[in-house]
Design a protein around this motif. Sequence first.
Motif, mmCIF file in Angstrom:
data_model
loop_
_atom_site.group_PDB
_atom_site.id
_atom_site.type_symbol
_atom_site.label_atom_id
_atom_site.label_comp_id
_atom_site.label_asym_id
_atom_site.label_seq_id
_atom_site.Cartn_x
_atom_site.Cartn_y
_atom_site.Cartn_z
ATOM 1 N N ASN A 137 0.851 -1.173 0.000
ATOM 2 C CA ASN A 137 0.000 0.000 0.000
ATOM 3 C C ASN A 137 0.899 1.239 0.000
ATOM 4 N N ARG A 138 0.663 2.151 -0.945
ATOM 5 C CA ARG A 138 1.516 3.342 -1.065
ATOM 6 C C ARG A 138 1.342 4.328 0.077
ATOM 7 N N VAL A 139 0.224 4.241 0.804
ATOM 8 C CA VAL A 139 -0.065 5.208 1.866
ATOM 9 C C VAL A 139 0.474 4.741 3.209
ATOM 10 N N ASN A 140 0.080 3.526 3.632
ATOM 11 C CA ASN A 140 0.464 3.078 4.973
ATOM 12 C C ASN A 140 1.611 2.064 4.976
ATOM 13 N N HIS A 141 2.113 1.693 3.800
ATOM 14 C CA HIS A 141 3.274 0.800 3.642
ATOM 15 C C HIS A 141 3.067 -0.587 4.231
#
Length: 86
Positions: free
Chosen positions: A53-57
């Motif tokens: 996930n690019r937001v929460n890794h």
Amino acid sequence: MYALRQEQTNFNNQRNQPPLLDPTVIRAAGQIYYTYCEVHPEIMGQPSGVAINRVNHRGKVIFTNHPVLLPEECFVPLNQIESYMY
């Protein structure tokens, strides 16, 4: 007509290249991959990369060549993870 065919060829070649990823996403994917390897040394098979996930890794190690991703996810291939970590 030749110019039109040439533009299509160039477009197809660009589509096969992996997209550029944020270095923090690659670093997080590397941490996910290496943690997975430490926790599960008994698992056989070659992973193809990490879906992250690019937001929460948050991510998962993937063993297929063409993963299905959620809209906010991206795929980091194993060779990109290894080249970034060394």
